[in-house]
Scaffold this active site. Sequence first.
Site, PDB file in Angstrom:
ATOM      1  N   ARG A 216      50.432  39.736   9.268  1.00 39.20           N
ATOM      2  CA  ARG A 216      49.819  39.224   8.047  1.00 39.20           C
ATOM      3  C   ARG A 216      48.321  39.544   8.100  1.00 39.20           C
ATOM      4  O   ARG A 216      47.723  39.545   9.184  1.00 39.20           O
ATOM      5  CB  ARG A 216      49.988  37.701   7.933  1.00 39.20           C
ATOM      6  CG  ARG A 216      51.359  37.255   7.424  1.00 39.20           C
ATOM      7  CD  ARG A 216      51.576  37.625   5.958  1.00 39.20           C
ATOM      8  NE  ARG A 216      52.881  37.197   5.476  1.00 39.20           N
ATOM      9  CZ  ARG A 216      53.950  37.986   5.356  1.00 39.20           C
ATOM     10  NH1 ARG A 216      53.883  39.258   5.702  1.00 39.20           N
ATOM     11  NH2 ARG A 216      55.076  37.525   4.854  1.00 39.20           N
ATOM     12  N   HIS A 264      51.677  47.085   2.357  1.00 40.02           N
ATOM     13  CA  HIS A 264      52.697  46.067   2.718  1.00 40.02           C
ATOM     14  C   HIS A 264      54.106  46.644   2.519  1.00 40.02           C
ATOM     15  O   HIS A 264      54.927  46.068   1.787  1.00 40.02           O
ATOM     16  CB  HIS A 264      52.493  44.786   1.898  1.00 40.02           C
ATOM     17  CG  HIS A 264      53.158  43.581   2.512  1.00 40.02           C
ATOM     18  ND1 HIS A 264      52.630  42.321   2.465  1.00 40.02           N
ATOM     19  CD2 HIS A 264      54.334  43.454   3.199  1.00 40.02           C
ATOM     20  CE1 HIS A 264      53.438  41.457   3.065  1.00 40.02           C
ATOM     21  NE2 HIS A 264      54.487  42.141   3.532  1.00 40.02           N
TER      22      HIS A 264
HETATM   23  P1  NDP Z   1      59.660  35.740  14.521  1.00 42.45           P
HETATM   24  O1  NDP Z   1      59.443  34.318  14.169  1.00 42.45           O
HETATM   25  O2  NDP Z   1      60.983  36.178  15.003  1.00 42.45           O
HETATM   26  O3  NDP Z   1      58.581  36.187  15.599  1.00 42.45           O
HETATM   27  C1  NDP Z   1      57.284  35.678  15.623  1.00 42.45           C
HETATM   28  C2  NDP Z   1      56.801  35.716  17.056  1.00 42.45           C
HETATM   29  O4  NDP Z   1      55.445  35.283  17.084  1.00 42.45           O
HETATM   30  C3  NDP Z   1      57.603  34.801  17.986  1.00 42.45           C
HETATM   31  O5  NDP Z   1      57.851  35.475  19.160  1.00 42.45           O
HETATM   32  C4  NDP Z   1      56.637  33.632  18.232  1.00 42.45           C
HETATM   33  O6  NDP Z   1      56.769  33.047  19.506  1.00 42.45           O
HETATM   34  C5  NDP Z   1      55.315  34.336  18.148  1.00 42.45           C
HETATM   35  N1  NDP Z   1      54.236  33.400  17.846  1.00 42.45           N
HETATM   36  C6  NDP Z   1      54.115  32.588  16.766  1.00 42.45           C
HETATM   37  N2  NDP Z   1      52.968  31.868  16.851  1.00 42.45           N
HETATM   38  C7  NDP Z   1      52.388  32.232  18.031  1.00 42.45           C
HETATM   39  C8  NDP Z   1      51.192  31.841  18.683  1.00 42.45           C
HETATM   40  N3  NDP Z   1      50.346  30.927  18.147  1.00 42.45           N
HETATM   41  N4  NDP Z   1      50.924  32.405  19.876  1.00 42.45           N
HETATM   42  C9  NDP Z   1      51.761  33.299  20.425  1.00 42.45           C
HETATM   43  N5  NDP Z   1      52.905  33.728  19.847  1.00 42.45           N
HETATM   44  C10 NDP Z   1      53.208  33.193  18.660  1.00 42.45           C
HETATM   45  O7  NDP Z   1      59.242  36.580  13.221  1.00 42.45           O
HETATM   46  P2  NDP Z   1      59.610  38.084  12.853  1.00 42.45           P
HETATM   47  O8  NDP Z   1      59.519  38.916  14.078  1.00 42.45           O
HETATM   48  O9  NDP Z   1      60.842  38.112  12.058  1.00 42.45           O
HETATM   49  O10 NDP Z   1      58.401  38.429  11.845  1.00 42.45           O
HETATM   50  C11 NDP Z   1      57.075  38.383  12.286  1.00 42.45           C
HETATM   51  C12 NDP Z   1      56.133  38.493  11.104  1.00 42.45           C
HETATM   52  O11 NDP Z   1      56.147  39.807  10.577  1.00 42.45           O
HETATM   53  C13 NDP Z   1      56.511  37.620   9.894  1.00 42.45           C
HETATM   54  O12 NDP Z   1      56.071  36.297  10.056  1.00 42.45           O
HETATM   55  C14 NDP Z   1      55.782  38.315   8.760  1.00 42.45           C
HETATM   56  O13 NDP Z   1      54.501  37.743   8.603  1.00 42.45           O
HETATM   57  C15 NDP Z   1      55.680  39.763   9.242  1.00 42.45           C
HETATM   58  N6  NDP Z   1      56.482  40.690   8.432  1.00 42.45           N
HETATM   59  C16 NDP Z   1      55.835  41.728   7.811  1.00 42.45           C
HETATM   60  C17 NDP Z   1      56.538  42.660   7.106  1.00 42.45           C
HETATM   61  C18 NDP Z   1      55.845  43.828   6.498  1.00 42.45           C
HETATM   62  O14 NDP Z   1      56.469  44.589   5.764  1.00 42.45           O
HETATM   63  N7  NDP Z   1      54.576  44.038   6.786  1.00 42.45           N
HETATM   64  C19 NDP Z   1      57.990  42.555   6.951  1.00 42.45           C
HETATM   65  C20 NDP Z   1      58.571  41.450   7.648  1.00 42.45           C
HETATM   66  C21 NDP Z   1      57.826  40.557   8.362  1.00 42.45           C
HETATM   67  P3  NDP Z   1      58.057  32.149  19.903  1.00 42.45           P
HETATM   68  O15 NDP Z   1      59.232  33.076  19.808  1.00 42.45           O
HETATM   69  O16 NDP Z   1      57.801  31.754  21.307  1.00 42.45           O
HETATM   70  O17 NDP Z   1      58.114  31.052  18.920  1.00 42.45           O
HETATM   71  C1  OXD Z   2      57.363  39.938   4.800  1.00 43.97           C
HETATM   72  C2  OXD Z   2      58.528  40.570   4.258  1.00 43.97           C
HETATM   73  O1  OXD Z   2      57.477  38.844   5.326  1.00 43.97           O
HETATM   74  O2  OXD Z   2      58.343  41.486   3.438  1.00 43.97           O
HETATM   75  O3  OXD Z   2      56.288  40.546   4.720  1.00 43.97           O
HETATM   76  O4  OXD Z   2      59.636  40.212   4.643  1.00 43.97           O
END
Ligand code: NDP
Ligand code: OXD
Length: 301
Positions: A216, A264
């Site tokens: 993000r 994005h």
């Molecule tokens: P997940 O929830 O599976 O993964 C998020 C990871 O971040 C987890 O491993 C979590 O740790 C870790 N995390 C969260 N907060 C912290 C912190 N404060 N310190 C350290 N680690 C942290 O999400 P996804 O992998 O499915 O997606 C990740 C992000 O990608 C989404 O939230 C979204 O914002 C972005 N996204 C962007 C897209 C794009 O097109 N640009 C498309 C899809 C998603 P733990 O597992 O230990 O909780």
């Molecule tokens: C996001 C998505 O979270 O497109 O960015 O899924």
Amino acid sequence: MVNILVTLSDEVTPDYSAALAAMPDVTLVDSSDPNAVEIVVYEPNQPLQDFSIFPNLRFVQSIWAGVDRLIGNETLTVPVARLVDHGLREGMREYMLGHILADHIEISRFEHAAHWNDRWLPLARHKTVGILGFGVLGQAVGEAAAAIGFQVIGWSSTPKDHPIRNLGGAEALAELLAGSDYLVLLLPHTKETEDFINAETLAQMRPNAMLINAGRGALVDEAALITALDAGAIRRAVLDVFKTEPLPQEHPFWTHPKVLVTPHIAAKSRLETAIAIIRANIDNDRAGRPLDYRVDFSRGY
Ligand code: NDP
Ligand code: OXD
């Protein structure tokens, strides 16, 4: 029968509506009869924000993975499921590996070069990909990078039982920042991760490092990133997400020689894979089972 309100962008509404309407036990409804709405299939950038108008709402199914825009919405008192599916994993893996490999084989050195520069190229195994946010998408990217030969280190709140080396905690973060040639940002946006990449964390990175943010925009202090790029503290940034989207036309990222902007699109939701997740949650709800990929509002993702 179950009544579903589709609240998606104009671009994708017809396809999702058609796929849902084709299900024998689904009726599509519109918001003119709020009492009828039982499930909302939703994108978090849509104008609908007040869910309290639907007294019979059972759950909200986001077709985005990131639900930061929903956290704190006090009208959301029903479960919310986010999207976790193969299409997102494939898209993110291809986006990340595409940018990493293009940089790694130094494509820009050869574009319009017009001279024979046969300087040696390193191998993937000489380079480290660090992944901040070793969740669903971070692991997919890590597995693909490792399969090509990169050294990979993941980092998340809690270390995972996963064959790729992965860590948690502040000390491990310092190791990952200092050791990564490619730093992949796939953290969610929460209070804790806001401006995670800032003057202090940028100063710990390698001068040759490339930052790729598809998590993000809020994860990065944009002014600090520009300062770090200008000073040579890091080499390059590939950015898919921004504090303001669409990225304003006058934003310096558009023209910065060390920044590549993508709009994005790293991993777009795809009907062909998302529809199975929506279907599974309709069935889960009907059978009284918990939703798959329910958002934990207390931790914020
Ligand atoms: P997940 O929830 O599976 O993964 C998020 C990871 O971040 C987890 O491993 C979590 O740790 C870790 N995390 C969260 N907060 C912290 C912190 N404060 N310190 C350290 N680690 C942290 O999400 P996804 O992998 O499915 O997606 C990740 C992000 O990608 C989404 O939230 C979204 O914002 C972005 N996204 C962007 C897209 C794009 O097109 N640009 C498309 C899809 C998603 P733990 O597992 O230990 O909780
Ligand atoms: C996001 C998505 O979270 O497109 O960015 O899924």
